[in-house]
Design an enzyme around this catalytic site. Structure first.
Site, PDB file in Angstrom:
ATOM      1  N   ALA A  33       0.881  -1.271   0.055  1.00 45.77           N
ATOM      2  CA  ALA A  33      -0.067   0.077  -0.167  1.00 45.77           C
ATOM      3  C   ALA A  33       0.941   1.126  -0.017  1.00 45.77           C
ATOM      4  CB  ALA A  33      -1.060   0.186   1.218  1.00 45.77           C
ATOM      5  N   ASN A  34       0.260   2.363   0.292  1.00 43.15           N
ATOM      6  CA  ASN A  34       1.231   3.701   0.332  1.00 43.15           C
ATOM      7  C   ASN A  34       0.417   4.578   1.537  1.00 43.15           C
ATOM      8  OD1 ASN A  34      -1.008   5.339  -0.953  1.00 43.15           O
ATOM      9  ND2 ASN A  34      -0.349   3.836  -2.615  1.00 43.15           N
ATOM     10  N   ARG A  35       1.064   5.768   1.631  1.00 39.75           N
ATOM     11  CA  ARG A  35       0.459   6.748   2.713  1.00 39.75           C
ATOM     12  C   ARG A  35      -0.708   7.468   2.198  1.00 39.75           C
ATOM     13  NH1 ARG A  35       4.166   6.461   6.595  1.00 39.75           N
ATOM     14  NH2 ARG A  35       6.297   5.917   6.071  1.00 39.75           N
ATOM     15  N   ALA A  99      -3.991   7.180  -5.364  1.00 39.07           N
ATOM     16  CA  ALA A  99      -2.494   6.757  -5.402  1.00 39.07           C
ATOM     17  C   ALA A  99      -2.601   5.288  -5.481  1.00 39.07           C
ATOM     18  CB  ALA A  99      -1.690   7.231  -3.959  1.00 39.07           C
TER      19      ALA A  99
END
Ligand code: CTP
Ligand code: CA
Length: 224
Positions: A33-35, A99
């Site tokens: 995943a990402n932030r 994102a």
């Protein structure tokens, strides 16, 4: 006008928004995943709805409520997000704020990967579909296509390259070298074929309001 009919500069328009991160499974309990918090995308969806648009929000996993007055579709992976976006077309405009994880594992394991005492497992990654590029260069392209560019360096050069490569009309270029992802403030530049417009540092809500007004202006009055 009929009672309850949407008013505002985007009345009669359908706008599609993607928001949040995606989660790409590694095994049943782990993911890539990402932030991204989804705050900017969700704020844009809410602002577009306030201007009278019918909004479809395709959201990855976020800890946010569904915005009021918006039809929200929840997805996990980039491939699911692409499917939900294609199912929501046609649209007058599309804003790609998500994102999307750039890579997913080639095969996610059916069972939890266990430590074996040997070397750590190697993750074989493959590229996810580019949702913005698929829609921006596809046969059902909305009249107005807006993307974001998250960069930690060469912001405007990278944004201009993305504008061309992805078939977008507008790229909101976002310097994410600081605390933007998950934070409240955003300093963005609007990159289009006619040039670059620098915006002052604004809250994500203010960026959303301003971008929604800009989208309304670019679309012009609704025919229907
Ligand atoms: N995007 C998308 N699908 C992807 C990757 C990106 O729709 N698989 C969209 C994002 O929502 C954003 C724009 O493309 O509107 C740019 O995303 P970004 O991550 O900055 O660009 P990438 O093309 O993924 O390039 P890189 O991460 O390598 O800079
Ligand atoms: Ca990316």
């Amino acid at each position: 006008a009929v009672l309850g009919e949407a008013r505002g500069p985007l009345a009669g328009r359908h706008v599609l928004v993607t928001s949040g991160p995606t989660h790409e499974p590694i095994d049943p309990v782990r993911y890539i995943a990402n932030r991204s918090s989804g705050r900017q995308g969700h704020a844009i969806a809410a602002s577009l709805a306030r201007l009278g648009a019918r909004v479809t929000l395709v959201s990855g996993p976020v800890a946010l409520p569904d915005p009021p007055g918006v039809s929200t579709v929840h997805v996990e992976t980039g491939r699911e997000m692409l499917g939900a976006v294609e199912a929501a077309l046609p649209a007058d405009a599309a804003v790609f704020v998500a994102a999307v994880a750039d890579w997913r594992t080639q095969d996610d394991a059916a069972h939890k990967i266990k430590k074996t005492g040997d070397a750590p497992p190697a993750l074989r990654l493959v590229e996810n579909p580019d949702i913005l590029r698929t829609v921006g260069t596809g046969p059902r392209r909305p009249a107005l296509v807006v993307g974001f560019a998250a960069e930690t360096r060469d912001l405007l050069e990278n944004a201009a390259a993305k504008l061309a490569r992805k078939g977008a009309d507008l790229i909101v270029a976002n310097d994410v070298s600081g605390e933007v992802m998950g934070g409240e403030a955003n300093t963005v530049h609007l990159v289009s074929r006619s040039g670059v417009e620098a915006w002052p540092t604004l809250s994500k809500t203010e960026v959303a309001e301003r971008l929604a007004l800009d989208i309304a202006r670019r679309l012009g009055p609704s025919g229907g």
